[in-house]
Design an enzyme around this catalytic site. Structure first.
Site, short mmCIF file in Angstrom:
data_model
loop_
_atom_site.label_atom_id
_atom_site.label_comp_id
_atom_site.label_asym_id
_atom_site.label_seq_id
_atom_site.Cartn_x
_atom_site.Cartn_y
_atom_site.Cartn_z
N LYS A 43 -9.31 1.96 -9.69
CA LYS A 43 -9.75 2.10 -8.31
C LYS A 43 -10.83 3.19 -8.22
O LYS A 43 -10.61 4.33 -8.65
CB LYS A 43 -8.55 2.46 -7.43
CG LYS A 43 -8.69 2.16 -5.97
CD LYS A 43 -7.33 2.37 -5.29
CE LYS A 43 -7.39 2.09 -3.81
NZ LYS A 43 -6.10 2.42 -3.17
N THR A 88 -12.91 0.92 -3.59
CA THR A 88 -12.24 1.33 -2.37
C THR A 88 -13.19 2.12 -1.46
O THR A 88 -14.34 2.35 -1.80
CB THR A 88 -10.99 2.15 -2.72
OG1 THR A 88 -10.23 2.40 -1.54
CG2 THR A 88 -11.36 3.46 -3.39
N GLU A 146 -6.19 5.06 -9.09
CA GLU A 146 -7.47 5.63 -8.67
C GLU A 146 -7.99 6.73 -9.59
O GLU A 146 -7.26 7.62 -10.02
CB GLU A 146 -7.34 6.19 -7.25
CG GLU A 146 -8.66 6.54 -6.60
CD GLU A 146 -8.64 6.31 -5.11
OE1 GLU A 146 -9.60 6.73 -4.46
OE2 GLU A 146 -7.69 5.71 -4.59
N PHE A 175 -11.85 -1.21 4.45
CA PHE A 175 -10.88 -0.49 5.27
C PHE A 175 -10.98 -0.92 6.73
O PHE A 175 -12.01 -0.71 7.37
CB PHE A 175 -11.12 1.02 5.15
CG PHE A 175 -10.51 1.64 3.93
CD1 PHE A 175 -10.48 0.97 2.72
CD2 PHE A 175 -9.95 2.90 3.99
CE1 PHE A 175 -9.92 1.55 1.59
CE2 PHE A 175 -9.39 3.49 2.86
CZ PHE A 175 -9.36 2.82 1.66
N ASP A 220 0.87 -1.18 0.00
CA ASP A 220 0.00 0.00 0.00
C ASP A 220 0.90 1.23 0.00
O ASP A 220 1.11 1.87 1.02
CB ASP A 220 -0.89 -0.02 1.24
CG ASP A 220 -1.99 1.04 1.19
OD1 ASP A 220 -2.20 1.62 0.11
OD2 ASP A 220 -2.63 1.26 2.23
#
Length: 329
Positions: A133, A157, A97, A179, A18
């Site tokens: 994303k 996400t 993203e 998350f 990440d």
């Protein structure tokens, strides 16, 4: 010799970095990597990445862009350039993203996803190595559904609960990123609790709930736990399809020698597939999300945070190339 916790974890879970820190990715050699606007912004401020920024700006300028549009296009190019550099270091996929400001606009999200893929193609990157994303709003999930139908794989996400996960599964999304740490942070603040034991950690339990729901219903969408606050949270989800882990926690796992025990396995779940879940309508999704204060607040604050990070990157580019005077009205 005892294996590190990280190496043991890699035997039961796909470990993902990440990070947009190229040095960290090279050090830990994960299979996949994920990025987001905050990580890109942090990486762009590192001296060693100055050339990437300059190249992105010059490429955008050479294509005839100017003003705010120049900056926005340069950010997209820079984001893709980081992805390209990451892919040189890993064997798998990188998640890139879409601008979080488009999170409630299905058509704009689809268009931006295709723009990013077109940029990757100019660098010779195959589409199957990219995960687009997108924030797991209803509109984002519908954009992912349309993209997946065209063979464009997506990573949804800012996911904080089962309604989002179910809608993503029904959309045929390739991967979701629930998350963990942000859920824990929210509950610690809301319930005024300093610490939860790992078997009661709200973030860990949320991912376990989604995992069991998916496996019991033979859902193919992959689950990638994200946003960890400790290696205990990471190891509490050992056996999850994928786990995306920040470099500081990867370093801790590499130094840790404890025995890692599988916490999630689909062997039993797959043998008891139900396929009995009713499809979620937009109204159902909206109602369930609104009734979950944690999920609704964290989804919006996450989108706001990514928008802010992109704005910070925009400011950095404007300052770096003396564009403030040109762009100001």
């Amino acid at each position: 010799m005892t294996q590190s916790a990280l190496n043991q974890l890699k035997n039961m879970t796909t470990v993902v970095a990440d990070s947009s820190d190229l040095a960290a990715i090279e050090k830990f050699r994960p299979l996949d990597a994920t990025t987001n606007p905050s990580l890109i912004t942090a990486a762009a401020q590192q001296t060693e990445n100055k050339v990437l920024i300059e190249d992105a700006f010059q490429q955008a300028k050479s294509e005839g862009y100017s003003g705010d549009v120049l900056v926005e296009h340069a950010i997209d190019i820079l984001t893709v350039k980081f992805g390209v550099e990451i892919l040189k270091l890993i064997k798998g996929r990188v998640s890139t993203e879409v601008d979080a400001a488009l999170s409630y606009d299905t058509d704009a999200t689809i268009a931006k996803a295709k723009e990013l893929l077109a940029l990757y193609q100019t660098y010779g990157i195959e589409q199957n190595r990219i995960l687009i994303k997108i924030a797991a709003t209803w509109q984002g999930i519908q954009a992912a559904k349309a993209l997946e139908a065209e063979g464009i794989h997506c990573n949804l996400t800012l996911l904080f609960g089962l309604p989002q996960a179910q809608a993503c599964a029904e959309a045929g999304v390739t991967l979701i990123s629930p998350f963990v740490g942000r859920i824990l942070d929210w509950y610690k603040k809301a319930e005024k609790v300093e610490h939860y034991p790992i078997d009661k950690d709200p973030g860990v339990l949320s991912v376990k709930q989604i995992y069991h729901f998916y496996k019991q219903n033979c859902i193919k969408t992959e689950i990638m736990g994200a946003s960890f606050r400790s290696i205990e949270q990471v190891l509490g989800l050992a056996g999850c399809d994928l786990l995306t882990i920040a470099p500081n926690l990867l370093a801790e796992l590499q130094q840790d020698q404890r025995e890692v025990v599988t916490q999630l396995s689909d062997d039993h779940a797959q043998a008891h597939c139900q396929h009995t879940v009713a499809a979620l309508s937009k109204a159902d999704f909206t109602e369930q999300l609104q009734h979950d204060l944690m999920a609704s607040q964290l989804l919006q604050s996450g989108i706001d945070g990514f928008i802010k990070a992109r704005e910070q990157l925009s400011t950095l580019l404007r300052q770096s190339f003396g564009l403030d005077a040109e762009i100001q009205p």
